[in-house]
Motif scaffolding. Structure first.
Motif, PDB file in Angstrom:
ATOM      1  N   ARG A  13       0.826  -1.214   0.000  1.00 23.42           N
ATOM      2  CA  ARG A  13       0.000   0.000   0.000  1.00 23.42           C
ATOM      3  C   ARG A  13       0.860   1.263   0.000  1.00 23.42           C
ATOM      4  N   GLY A  14       2.176   1.074   0.018  1.00 23.95           N
ATOM      5  CA  GLY A  14       3.070   2.225   0.081  1.00 23.95           C
ATOM      6  C   GLY A  14       3.225   2.767   1.493  1.00 23.95           C
ATOM      7  N   GLU A  15       2.942   1.935   2.511  1.00 29.32           N
ATOM      8  CA  GLU A  15       3.076   2.350   3.910  1.00 29.32           C
ATOM      9  C   GLU A  15       4.409   1.865   4.458  1.00 29.32           C
ATOM     10  N   LEU A  66       6.527  -9.680  -0.206  1.00 29.76           N
ATOM     11  CA  LEU A  66       5.655  -9.119   0.835  1.00 29.76           C
ATOM     12  C   LEU A  66       5.861  -7.630   1.024  1.00 29.76           C
ATOM     13  N   GLY A  67       7.048  -7.160   0.759  1.00 27.75           N
ATOM     14  CA  GLY A  67       7.351  -5.750   0.949  1.00 27.75           C
ATOM     15  C   GLY A  67       8.780  -5.474   0.517  1.00 27.75           C
ATOM     16  N   ILE A  68       9.133  -4.194   0.526  1.00 29.26           N
ATOM     17  CA  ILE A  68      10.475  -3.781   0.112  1.00 29.26           C
ATOM     18  C   ILE A  68      11.247  -3.386   1.360  1.00 29.26           C
ATOM     19  N   LEU A  69      12.245  -4.175   1.716  1.00 28.74           N
ATOM     20  CA  LEU A  69      13.080  -3.849   2.860  1.00 28.74           C
ATOM     21  C   LEU A  69      13.808  -2.530   2.617  1.00 28.74           C
ATOM     22  N   GLU A  81      -0.964 -17.402   0.796  1.00 26.41           N
ATOM     23  CA  GLU A  81      -1.756 -16.456   0.020  1.00 26.41           C
ATOM     24  C   GLU A  81      -2.477 -15.455   0.918  1.00 26.41           C
ATOM     25  N   ARG A  82      -2.953 -15.906   2.063  1.00 27.59           N
ATOM     26  CA  ARG A  82      -3.609 -14.993   3.007  1.00 27.59           C
ATOM     27  C   ARG A  82      -2.621 -13.964   3.544  1.00 27.59           C
ATOM     28  N   PHE A 105      -0.164  -8.122   3.077  1.00 30.98           N
ATOM     29  CA  PHE A 105       1.009  -7.279   2.845  1.00 30.98           C
ATOM     30  C   PHE A 105       0.953  -6.576   1.490  1.00 30.98           C
ATOM     31  N   ASP A 106       0.467  -7.263   0.484  1.00 31.49           N
ATOM     32  CA  ASP A 106       0.477  -6.741  -0.886  1.00 31.49           C
ATOM     33  C   ASP A 106      -0.863  -7.047  -1.549  1.00 31.49           C
TER      34      ASP A 106
END
Length: 403
Positions: A139-141, A169-172, A382-383, A388-389
């Motif tokens: 979400r860009g958070e 899941l996200g960008i460290l 998947e959940r 996360f994304d």
């Protein structure tokens, strides 16, 4: 033409992600790009690199902790640690030789892929050294592990979850991790001429003794000559690493050498030879051959590794060597990846994980790079990813073994 972004700040990364989510376009998330050929191919509209988000944030040698921005080159981290007589205990592998990639490995990439080397089975994986993370979600958070709690993921250890998620899941953006003192001395005991089964027995005996072996590998005759020239005696080499204070290493090496002499001829490598040899075991030098021949990283019970290789040799052309006391098998197939055959044998020997590290483009598109998950675990994965994304913008096509 694929648009490439290299933000120099966390907010810059978050802004790119928010725009991508709003426009419903996908992002290939990379650090230094040195593991771009690992896993299934990522098919994305844009590329986002963290390489400009670089620098050591804090380093406290007395407390043996460091925080660094995700794009910091691994070489910079290791140089700073070496200057203070410290190290990353998990000994991260450099994938550039086997994947024929260039660029600089980054500390964020190391933790995102949970990269570990020969000391893994006694010191733990990369994730076991990770203390804290900051990352940008889909979400860009900006999320800080242990501070903000994401909705519906209460109870998850976000730090451990991000390690090994391969950017799905996200960008460290920042990592905090523990380090350990560099051992002041090291030596390697070499037992020559053993076949794979004999080597498994010798390594098991070495690990059962109170001599603190920090590396245990078996290099069959087919690969022994591809290591440091002139270092290893003729024949297959079963190698056991000892580290610590000089007097302690000498005493333990003597004891271990006497114990293992019943298996075969015993010799010893000094500190410089030990360092060179184990760096090449870590980076899988025998298979850094510039070819796309399929390369597997297989984790099984230490007593099962040589049985797996023996079974495969009856069915297909394969070359192999062993790390982690035989529990990590590096397999290079001579032709096809033979994924179904390999994973069937792994299951028959009690289970494990077979990861396709390298293969041709067609095979990488067709074969699941990571061990297929059981249906319940896949559903959980998947959940987690949906939280996360939710728009599935990160690294589409890459299935990570994070659950």
């Amino acid at each position: 033409m694929i648009v490439h972004f290299e933000p120099a700040s966390e907010e810059g990364i978050a802004s790119v992600v928010r725009s991508a989510a709003a426009e419903r376009v996908t992002l290939a998330v990379v650090g230094g790009g040195t593991r771009s050929g690992l896993g299934n191919p990522v098919r994305a509209d844009r590329t986002l690199s963290t390489r400009r988000l670089a620098g050591i944030v804090t380093y406290n040698p007395a407390e043996m902790t460091m925080s660094a921005l995700a794009g910091t080159p691994l070489s910079e981290i290791e140089a700073a640690l070496d200057a203070k007589g410290q190290m990353l205990s998990f000994e991260p592998m450099d994938h550039r030789p086997v994947l024929a990639t260039s660029g600089e490995p980054t500390i964020g990439g190391v933790f995102a892929a949970n990269v570990s080397g020969p000391r893994r089975y006694v010191a733990g994986a990369a994730r076991d050294s990770l203390l804290g993370v900051r990352f940008v979600n889909g979400r860009g958070e900006l999320i800080k592990a242990g501070g903000r709690v994401m909705k519906n993921v209460t109870g998850l250890d976000l730090v451990k979850l991000m390690a090994g998620s391969y950017g799905t899941l996200g960008i460290l953006t920042e990592v905090t991790f523990k380090v350990l003192p560099l051992p002041p001395a090291a030596a390697t005991i070499v037992v020559s001429g053993l076949n794979d089964a004999e080597a498994a027995a010798a390594m098991a005996e070495a690990m059962a003794q109170p001599v603190e072996v920090s590396g245990a590998a078996h290099l069959p005759e087919s690969v022994r000559g591809r290591f440091v020239e002139g270092t290893l005696p003729e024949g297959a080499a079963t190698v056991l690493r000892l580290e610590g204070l000089s007097a302690s290493v000498a005493m333990r090496a003597e004891k271990l050498g006497v114990s293992l002499s019943r298996f075969g001829p015993v010799s010893r490598l000094d500190a410089a030879e030990t360092k060179a040899l184990w760096a090449q075991i870590r980076d899988v030098k025998p298979y850094a051959d510039g070819t796309p021949r399929p390369l597997w990283r297989v984790s099984v019970a230490p007593s099962s590794g040589h049985q797996l290789v023996a079974a495969l040799r009856l069915q297909t052309g394969v070359d192999a060597f062993y790390d982690w006391q035989g529990g990590l098998v590096w397999l290079r197939m001579e032709a096809e990846p033979e994924a179904e055959l390999l994973r069937r044998y792994v299951g028959a020997l009690g289970g494990g994980h077979a990861t396709l590290v390298r293969a041709g483009e067609e095979a990488r598109r067709r074969i699941p790079a990571f061990e297929p998950q059981a249906p319940a675990v896949a559903q959980l994965s998947e959940r987690i990813r949906a939280q996360f994304d939710p728009s599935r913008i990160f690294n589409p096509g890459r299935m990570a073994p994070f659950a």
